[in-house]
Design a protein around this motif. Structure first.
Motif, PDB file in Angstrom:
ATOM      1  N   TYR A 216       0.846  -1.191   0.000  1.00 31.62           N
ATOM      2  CA  TYR A 216       0.000   0.000   0.000  1.00 31.62           C
ATOM      3  C   TYR A 216       0.884   1.245   0.000  1.00 31.62           C
ATOM      4  N   ASP A 217       0.578   2.200  -0.882  1.00 34.02           N
ATOM      5  CA  ASP A 217       1.422   3.381  -1.080  1.00 34.02           C
ATOM      6  C   ASP A 217       0.964   4.629  -0.321  1.00 34.02           C
ATOM      7  N   ARG A 218      -0.030   4.519   0.521  1.00 38.44           N
ATOM      8  CA  ARG A 218      -0.504   5.619   1.385  1.00 38.44           C
ATOM      9  C   ARG A 218      -1.002   6.834   0.613  1.00 38.44           C
ATOM     10  N   ARG A 219      -1.536   6.633  -0.589  1.00 37.60           N
ATOM     11  CA  ARG A 219      -1.980   7.765  -1.407  1.00 37.60           C
ATOM     12  C   ARG A 219      -3.297   8.382  -0.947  1.00 37.60           C
ATOM     13  N   PHE A 220      -4.008   7.738  -0.040  1.00 37.83           N
ATOM     14  CA  PHE A 220      -5.252   8.305   0.490  1.00 37.83           C
ATOM     15  C   PHE A 220      -4.967   8.826   1.896  1.00 37.83           C
ATOM     16  N   SER A 221      -4.746  10.119   1.989  1.00 39.15           N
ATOM     17  CA  SER A 221      -4.282  10.715   3.250  1.00 39.15           C
ATOM     18  C   SER A 221      -5.303  10.616   4.381  1.00 39.15           C
ATOM     19  N   GLN A 222      -6.579  10.444   4.054  1.00 39.82           N
ATOM     20  CA  GLN A 222      -7.594  10.375   5.097  1.00 39.82           C
ATOM     21  C   GLN A 222      -7.610   9.016   5.821  1.00 39.82           C
ATOM     22  N   LEU A 223      -6.910   8.052   5.298  1.00 41.81           N
ATOM     23  CA  LEU A 223      -6.916   6.715   5.902  1.00 41.81           C
ATOM     24  C   LEU A 223      -5.764   6.566   6.877  1.00 41.81           C
ATOM     25  N   ARG A 224      -6.037   5.898   7.953  1.00 41.08           N
ATOM     26  CA  ARG A 224      -5.006   5.585   8.947  1.00 41.08           C
ATOM     27  C   ARG A 224      -4.844   4.073   8.958  1.00 41.08           C
ATOM     28  N   LEU A 225      -3.873   3.610   8.190  1.00 42.30           N
ATOM     29  CA  LEU A 225      -3.618   2.171   8.099  1.00 42.30           C
ATOM     30  C   LEU A 225      -2.285   1.859   8.756  1.00 42.30           C
ATOM     31  N   PRO A 226      -2.142   0.640   9.275  1.00 35.49           N
ATOM     32  CA  PRO A 226      -0.898   0.269   9.942  1.00 35.49           C
ATOM     33  C   PRO A 226       0.310   0.338   9.010  1.00 35.49           C
ATOM     34  N   GLY A 227       1.485   0.211   9.605  1.00 29.68           N
ATOM     35  CA  GLY A 227       2.772   0.346   8.934  1.00 29.68           C
ATOM     36  C   GLY A 227       3.027  -0.473   7.685  1.00 29.68           C
ATOM     37  N   THR A 228       4.195  -1.015   7.619  1.00 30.36           N
ATOM     38  CA  THR A 228       4.705  -1.606   6.391  1.00 30.36           C
ATOM     39  C   THR A 228       4.078  -2.948   6.025  1.00 30.36           C
ATOM     40  N   ASP A 229       3.292  -3.525   6.897  1.00 28.41           N
ATOM     41  CA  ASP A 229       2.719  -4.831   6.569  1.00 28.41           C
ATOM     42  C   ASP A 229       1.311  -4.720   5.986  1.00 28.41           C
ATOM     43  N   THR A 230       0.977  -3.576   5.398  1.00 30.71           N
ATOM     44  CA  THR A 230      -0.317  -3.370   4.751  1.00 30.71           C
ATOM     45  C   THR A 230      -0.142  -3.483   3.243  1.00 30.71           C
ATOM     46  N   VAL A 231      -0.996  -4.297   2.622  1.00 27.05           N
ATOM     47  CA  VAL A 231      -0.996  -4.404   1.166  1.00 27.05           C
ATOM     48  C   VAL A 231      -2.361  -4.002   0.640  1.00 27.05           C
ATOM     49  N   GLU A 232      -2.381  -3.598  -0.622  1.00 25.12           N
ATOM     50  CA  GLU A 232      -3.625  -3.214  -1.278  1.00 25.12           C
ATOM     51  C   GLU A 232      -4.054  -4.315  -2.231  1.00 25.12           C
ATOM     52  N   VAL A 233      -5.269  -4.791  -2.053  1.00 22.60           N
ATOM     53  CA  VAL A 233      -5.845  -5.794  -2.953  1.00 22.60           C
ATOM     54  C   VAL A 233      -6.303  -5.050  -4.212  1.00 22.60           C
ATOM     55  N   VAL A 234      -5.883  -5.541  -5.360  1.00 22.81           N
ATOM     56  CA  VAL A 234      -6.157  -4.862  -6.623  1.00 22.81           C
ATOM     57  C   VAL A 234      -6.561  -5.857  -7.708  1.00 22.81           C
ATOM     58  N   ARG A 235      -7.182  -5.327  -8.731  1.00 25.57           N
ATOM     59  CA  ARG A 235      -7.402  -6.019 -10.005  1.00 25.57           C
ATOM     60  C   ARG A 235      -8.206  -7.307  -9.901  1.00 25.57           C
ATOM     61  N   LEU A 236      -9.232  -7.317  -9.034  1.00 26.79           N
ATOM     62  CA  LEU A 236     -10.117  -8.480  -9.023  1.00 26.79           C
ATOM     63  C   LEU A 236     -11.079  -8.347 -10.197  1.00 26.79           C
ATOM     64  N   PHE A 237     -10.884  -9.204 -11.161  1.00 25.89           N
ATOM     65  CA  PHE A 237     -11.747  -9.258 -12.338  1.00 25.89           C
ATOM     66  C   PHE A 237     -12.094 -10.701 -12.617  1.00 25.89           C
ATOM     67  N   VAL A 238     -13.336 -10.944 -12.983  1.00 28.45           N
ATOM     68  CA  VAL A 238     -13.790 -12.277 -13.395  1.00 28.45           C
ATOM     69  C   VAL A 238     -14.522 -12.110 -14.713  1.00 28.45           C
ATOM     70  N   SER A 239     -14.206 -12.954 -15.676  1.00 30.85           N
ATOM     71  CA  SER A 239     -14.865 -12.898 -16.980  1.00 30.85           C
ATOM     72  C   SER A 239     -16.364 -13.079 -16.817  1.00 30.85           C
ATOM     73  N   PRO A 240     -17.161 -12.346 -17.589  1.00 23.00           N
ATOM     74  CA  PRO A 240     -18.626 -12.441 -17.465  1.00 23.00           C
ATOM     75  C   PRO A 240     -19.158 -13.876 -17.530  1.00 23.00           C
ATOM     76  N   SER A 241     -18.572 -14.720 -18.355  1.00 26.34           N
ATOM     77  CA  SER A 241     -19.056 -16.096 -18.493  1.00 26.34           C
ATOM     78  C   SER A 241     -18.824 -16.939 -17.241  1.00 26.34           C
ATOM     79  N   CYS A 242     -17.973 -16.465 -16.331  1.00 25.95           N
ATOM     80  CA  CYS A 242     -17.650 -17.229 -15.120  1.00 25.95           C
ATOM     81  C   CYS A 242     -18.193 -16.596 -13.842  1.00 25.95           C
ATOM     82  N   ARG A 243     -18.867 -15.475 -13.973  1.00 22.57           N
ATOM     83  CA  ARG A 243     -19.397 -14.814 -12.776  1.00 22.57           C
ATOM     84  C   ARG A 243     -20.500 -15.663 -12.163  1.00 22.57           C
ATOM     85  N   GLY A 244     -20.549 -15.651 -10.844  1.00 19.51           N
ATOM     86  CA  GLY A 244     -21.547 -16.430 -10.122  1.00 19.51           C
ATOM     87  C   GLY A 244     -21.133 -17.877  -9.903  1.00 19.51           C
TER      88      GLY A 244
END
Length: 172
Positions: free
Chosen positions: A69-97
């Motif tokens: 996590y790069d701390r780009r949202f200044s309003q958030l108070r997240l813990p130190g260096t062991d925080t990661v950002e979950v990104v890019r969750l995409f599922v093809s339409p034919s597989c949704r559900g």
């Protein structure tokens, strides 16, 4: 669910860019986001990032990743260096559900726990059908909702120490 491999990067970038364009038509689809442009370094490099894929008949049908996590949202108070950002969750339409998103997330969570990640952070938007409810079912809590009338970015987090003691997440 399998980790991304170096030889797959062009196909991964193509998949993510196409999924992103269909979900977020308001974004510039000609500019490749920094994490994708530096895929090897961000997700395959020093072990701090992770990118997983779901496959069907040798085609990518789902993706998810995390990066420091790069701390780009200044309003958030997240813990130190062991925080990661979950990104890019995409599922093809034919597989949704079909449980692909849940399986991708479960594999990502297992990897994060093995890597010693302390907090998962993500943001999503209420115009994405079911996204906020999906993440809440996975144990995420809402931290902040931005007032922007278009995006209404919803920031969420999950403390992995607390989550790992819950049977529904620990056994995922």
């Amino acid at each position: 669910m399998r980790p991304a491999e170096p030889g797959q990067v062009p196909a991964i970038v193509d998949y993510v860019m196409a999924a992103r364009a269909s979900i977020f038509p308001q974004l510039d689809t000609t500019k490749v986001p920094d994490d994708l442009a530096r895929f090897d370094e961000v997700y395959l490099g020093d072990g701090r990032g992770c990118f997983l894929l779901a496959w069907q008949d040798s085609q990518i049908v789902g993706a998810i990743g995390y990066l420091p996590y790069d701390r780009r949202f200044s309003q958030l108070r997240l813990p130190g260096t062991d925080t990661v950002e979950v990104v890019r969750l995409f599922v093809s339409p034919s597989c949704r559900g079909a449980g692909v998103a849940k399986a991708l997330y479960a594999a990502l969570l297992a990897q994060a726990l093995r890597a010693g990640v302390g907090t998962l952070y993500l943001h999503t938007h209420p115009f994405l059908p079911g996204a906020i409810a999906f993440w809440q079912k996975q144990g995420f809590e809402v931290l902040d909702i931005e007032s922007d009338p278009v995006w209404q970015t919803t920031h969420m987090r999950l403390d992995l120490e607390a989550a790992s003691s819950r049977p529904t997440l620990a056994s995922s």
